[in-house]
Design a protein around this motif. Structure first.
Motif, PDB file in Angstrom:
ATOM      1  N   GLY A 244      57.414 -36.485  43.089  1.00  0.00           N
ATOM      2  CA  GLY A 244      57.769 -35.540  43.868  1.00  0.00           C
ATOM      3  C   GLY A 244      58.779 -34.527  43.741  1.00  0.00           C
ATOM      4  N   ALA A 245      60.161 -35.722  43.857  1.00  0.00           N
ATOM      5  CA  ALA A 245      61.213 -34.775  44.382  1.00  0.00           C
ATOM      6  C   ALA A 245      61.451 -34.293  42.688  1.00  0.00           C
ATOM      7  CB  ALA A 245      62.856 -36.296  44.215  1.00  0.00           C
ATOM      8  N   TYR A 246      60.928 -34.965  41.745  1.00  0.00           N
ATOM      9  CA  TYR A 246      61.280 -34.453  40.530  1.00  0.00           C
ATOM     10  C   TYR A 246      60.590 -32.913  40.495  1.00  0.00           C
ATOM     11  CZ  TYR A 246      61.028 -33.622  35.147  1.00  0.00           C
ATOM     12  OH  TYR A 246      61.063 -32.868  34.544  1.00  0.00           O
ATOM     13  N   LEU A 247      59.656 -32.927  40.865  1.00  0.00           N
ATOM     14  CA  LEU A 247      58.816 -31.547  41.223  1.00  0.00           C
ATOM     15  C   LEU A 247      59.216 -30.354  41.878  1.00  0.00           C
ATOM     16  CD1 LEU A 247      54.937 -32.554  41.688  1.00  0.00           C
ATOM     17  CD2 LEU A 247      55.960 -31.026  39.359  1.00  0.00           C
ATOM     18  N   ALA A 248      59.931 -30.953  43.019  1.00  0.00           N
ATOM     19  CA  ALA A 248      60.422 -30.481  43.737  1.00  0.00           C
ATOM     20  C   ALA A 248      61.872 -29.617  43.557  1.00  0.00           C
ATOM     21  CB  ALA A 248      60.623 -31.308  45.398  1.00  0.00           C
TER      22      ALA A 248
ATOM     23  N   ASP B 128      63.208 -23.830  37.773  1.00  0.00           N
ATOM     24  CA  ASP B 128      62.814 -22.468  36.869  1.00  0.00           C
ATOM     25  C   ASP B 128      63.324 -21.174  37.763  1.00  0.00           C
ATOM     26  OD1 ASP B 128      62.471 -25.090  35.675  1.00  0.00           O
ATOM     27  OD2 ASP B 128      60.781 -25.502  35.726  1.00  0.00           O
ATOM     28  N   ARG B 129      63.138 -21.624  38.754  1.00  0.00           N
ATOM     29  CA  ARG B 129      63.579 -20.139  39.423  1.00  0.00           C
ATOM     30  C   ARG B 129      64.952 -19.769  39.492  1.00  0.00           C
ATOM     31  NH1 ARG B 129      59.031 -21.973  39.542  1.00  0.00           N
ATOM     32  NH2 ARG B 129      56.983 -20.962  40.497  1.00  0.00           N
ATOM     33  N   GLY B 130      65.684 -20.410  39.197  1.00  0.00           N
ATOM     34  CA  GLY B 130      66.957 -19.501  39.098  1.00  0.00           C
ATOM     35  C   GLY B 130      67.801 -20.620  39.869  1.00  0.00           C
ATOM     36  N   HIS B 131      67.628 -21.493  40.209  1.00  0.00           N
ATOM     37  CA  HIS B 131      68.586 -22.176  41.490  1.00  0.00           C
ATOM     38  C   HIS B 131      68.571 -23.105  40.122  1.00  0.00           C
ATOM     39  CE1 HIS B 131      67.475 -19.957  44.480  1.00  0.00           C
ATOM     40  NE2 HIS B 131      66.036 -20.438  45.115  1.00  0.00           N
TER      41      HIS B 131
ATOM     42  N   THR C 210      61.511 -18.364  46.885  1.00  0.00           N
ATOM     43  CA  THR C 210      61.445 -17.008  45.591  1.00  0.00           C
ATOM     44  C   THR C 210      62.962 -17.709  45.330  1.00  0.00           C
ATOM     45  OG1 THR C 210      62.843 -16.289  47.830  1.00  0.00           O
ATOM     46  CG2 THR C 210      60.593 -15.971  47.566  1.00  0.00           C
ATOM     47  N   PRO C 211      62.661 -16.251  43.699  1.00  0.00           N
ATOM     48  CA  PRO C 211      63.648 -16.294  42.511  1.00  0.00           C
ATOM     49  C   PRO C 211      65.527 -16.227  43.250  1.00  0.00           C
ATOM     50  CG  PRO C 211      61.976 -15.433  41.904  1.00  0.00           C
ATOM     51  CD  PRO C 211      60.947 -15.600  43.038  1.00  0.00           C
ATOM     52  N   PHE C 212      66.148 -16.876  43.353  1.00  0.00           N
ATOM     53  CA  PHE C 212      67.002 -16.665  42.934  1.00  0.00           C
ATOM     54  C   PHE C 212      67.831 -15.453  42.629  1.00  0.00           C
ATOM     55  CE2 PHE C 212      71.973 -16.888  42.334  1.00  0.00           C
ATOM     56  CZ  PHE C 212      72.549 -17.378  43.545  1.00  0.00           C
ATOM     57  N   ARG C 213      68.423 -14.504  42.993  1.00  0.00           N
ATOM     58  CA  ARG C 213      69.453 -13.414  43.060  1.00  0.00           C
ATOM     59  C   ARG C 213      70.330 -13.289  43.297  1.00  0.00           C
ATOM     60  NH1 ARG C 213      64.490 -11.430  45.194  1.00  0.00           N
ATOM     61  NH2 ARG C 213      62.901 -10.713  44.034  1.00  0.00           N
ATOM     62  N   GLN C 214      71.741 -12.627  41.969  1.00  0.00           N
ATOM     63  CA  GLN C 214      73.705 -13.252  42.410  1.00  0.00           C
ATOM     64  C   GLN C 214      74.036 -11.927  42.991  1.00  0.00           C
ATOM     65  OE1 GLN C 214      75.347 -15.033  41.274  1.00  0.00           O
ATOM     66  NE2 GLN C 214      73.824 -16.414  40.042  1.00  0.00           N
TER      67      GLN C 214
ATOM     68  N   ASN D 195      67.747 -32.614  37.589  1.00  0.00           N
ATOM     69  CA  ASN D 195      68.653 -31.843  37.313  1.00  0.00           C
ATOM     70  C   ASN D 195      69.455 -31.960  35.615  1.00  0.00           C
ATOM     71  OD1 ASN D 195      70.525 -30.247  39.909  1.00  0.00           O
ATOM     72  ND2 ASN D 195      69.629 -31.837  40.321  1.00  0.00           N
ATOM     73  N   ALA D 196      68.808 -33.849  35.027  1.00  0.00           N
ATOM     74  CA  ALA D 196      69.953 -33.605  33.676  1.00  0.00           C
ATOM     75  C   ALA D 196      68.648 -33.296  32.620  1.00  0.00           C
ATOM     76  CB  ALA D 196      69.664 -35.206  33.740  1.00  0.00           C
ATOM     77  N   GLU D 197      67.738 -33.244  33.475  1.00  0.00           N
ATOM     78  CA  GLU D 197      66.934 -32.366  32.170  1.00  0.00           C
ATOM     79  C   GLU D 197      66.793 -30.971  32.055  1.00  0.00           C
ATOM     80  OE1 GLU D 197      62.276 -33.324  32.354  1.00  0.00           O
ATOM     81  OE2 GLU D 197      62.628 -35.388  32.186  1.00  0.00           O
ATOM     82  N   ARG D 198      66.943 -30.498  33.411  1.00  0.00           N
ATOM     83  CA  ARG D 198      67.373 -29.285  32.473  1.00  0.00           C
ATOM     84  C   ARG D 198      69.304 -28.866  32.164  1.00  0.00           C
ATOM     85  NH1 ARG D 198      63.051 -29.684  33.293  1.00  0.00           N
ATOM     86  NH2 ARG D 198      61.474 -28.027  33.956  1.00  0.00           N
TER      87      ARG D 198
END
Length: 325
Positions: A159-163, A169-172, A321-325, A198-201
């Motif tokens: 569950g923590a991995y999914l979250a 994947d949304r830019g964070h 929501t996707p992170f925006r700089q 985090n490691a897999e990304r």
């Protein structure tokens, strides 16, 4: 019962059969006994019944906090399943102090329960060895230490991995981990899932992004202040349990963060933004635990099953929501 039997002109055994709704009692005999019961205002002596049967028709349920939405849902599911078998439940809160676990659990067990379902908060349950032969024990949500009993948990790591993956994947790329008691087995597993995502990304989050002890609004404010003061503050939060999530949302209600919480809770879908959560399926956990403890009342020495982890589900809403700089 002897007085009822005397007034109705039947044996004590017949009174017992009527009270237990035995279908083989003649209708006219049943009516005489029921009339005597009403006239004498008879109720059964539960304590005497317990002594005779060796255990009461009650399942004990001990969880850290009965107000916590997750544990409240588990307790409801256990009670619902028990009532289908004519059994009551006795629910107790263990609280946050590990030292309170043993006296609370043993106080429940001293009541000659049909079984006990509990979520450990101490790091050693070996004190329960002497009770295993007398009372079926089942652990819920958290695995016990130094004790072999049936155990049902959620897929905490998954569950923590999914979250965390959902947020990344949304830019964070800086997702903080906020939890309550980091020594608990559930928290340790969720930290593993957070780190694995985090490691897999290709990310290597620093220890400063891990904050424990977030159990109320004041602690949530302190955690937010600490994280925002970092040279590279997080852009999103993963909250490891519903109580922590609710504390964060209250503390930061004027500026809600990008967030995924482990554990759904009432009104999470009606907040603005609605909260994305990992659903632990507490109803299923409670049902499984109740079914197992009830089965063991009839087959106490059956081999233990392997610990079972119930699948979790990501419920996507608006809080990530996707992170925006």
């Amino acid at each position: 019962m002897r007085e009822v039997a005397s007034r109705a002109g039947v044996s004590v055994k017949t009174v017992s059969r009527v009270f237990n709704d035995d279908p083989h009692v003649m209708p006219e005999t049943r009516e005489r006994v029921q009339r005597a019961i009403r006239e004498l205002n008879y109720v059964p002596n539960v304590l005497a019944t317990t002594f005779r049967a060796g255990r009461s028709s009650v399942i004990g349920v001990a969880v850290p906090d009965i107000v916590d939405p997750f544990f409240a849902a588990i307790a409801r599911a256990i009670d619902r399943q028990a009532r289908r078998h004519g059994i009551s439940t006795l629910v107790a809160s263990l609280g946050d102090n590990p030292a309170d676990e043993r006296p609370t659990i043993e106080s429940l067990l001293s009541r000659k329960l049909s079984g006990l379902i509990f979520a450990p908060i101490h790091d050693d349950q070996s004190y329960l060895h002497r009770w295993i032969e007398h009372t079926p024990l089942v652990c819920i949500d958290r695995a016990p230490t130094n004790l072999d009993v049936d155990t049902f948990t959620a897929d905490d790591e998954g569950g923590a991995y999914l979250a965390t993956t959902h947020l990344i994947d949304r830019g964070h790329t800086r997702v903080a981990y906020l939890g309550d008691s980091l020594r608990q087995s559930t928290e340790r597993a969720r930290l593993v899932g957070w780190r694995r995502a985090n490691a897999e990304r290709g990310l290597d989050p620093s220890a400063e992004l891990i904050v424990g002890g977030v159990s109320d609004v004041a602690a949530a404010r302190d955690a937010a202040a600490r994280l925002t003061s970092l040279a590279l503050p997080p852009t999103a939060l993963f909250s490891s349990n519903a109580r922590t999530t609710m504390a964060i949302l209250r503390a930061l209600r004027d500026d809600p963060p990008a967030l995924v919480g482990f554990g759904d809770f009432p009104l999470a879908d009606l907040l603005h933004p609605a909260v994305t959560v990992i659903d632990q399926n507490p109803d299923r956990l409670g049902e499984l635990a109740a079914e197992r403890v009830l089965a063991r009342t009839h087959q106490e020495h059956a081999p233990l099953a392997a610990p079972e982890a119930v699948a979790v589900q990501l419920i996507t809403r608006e809080s990530c929501t996707p992170f925006r700089q």
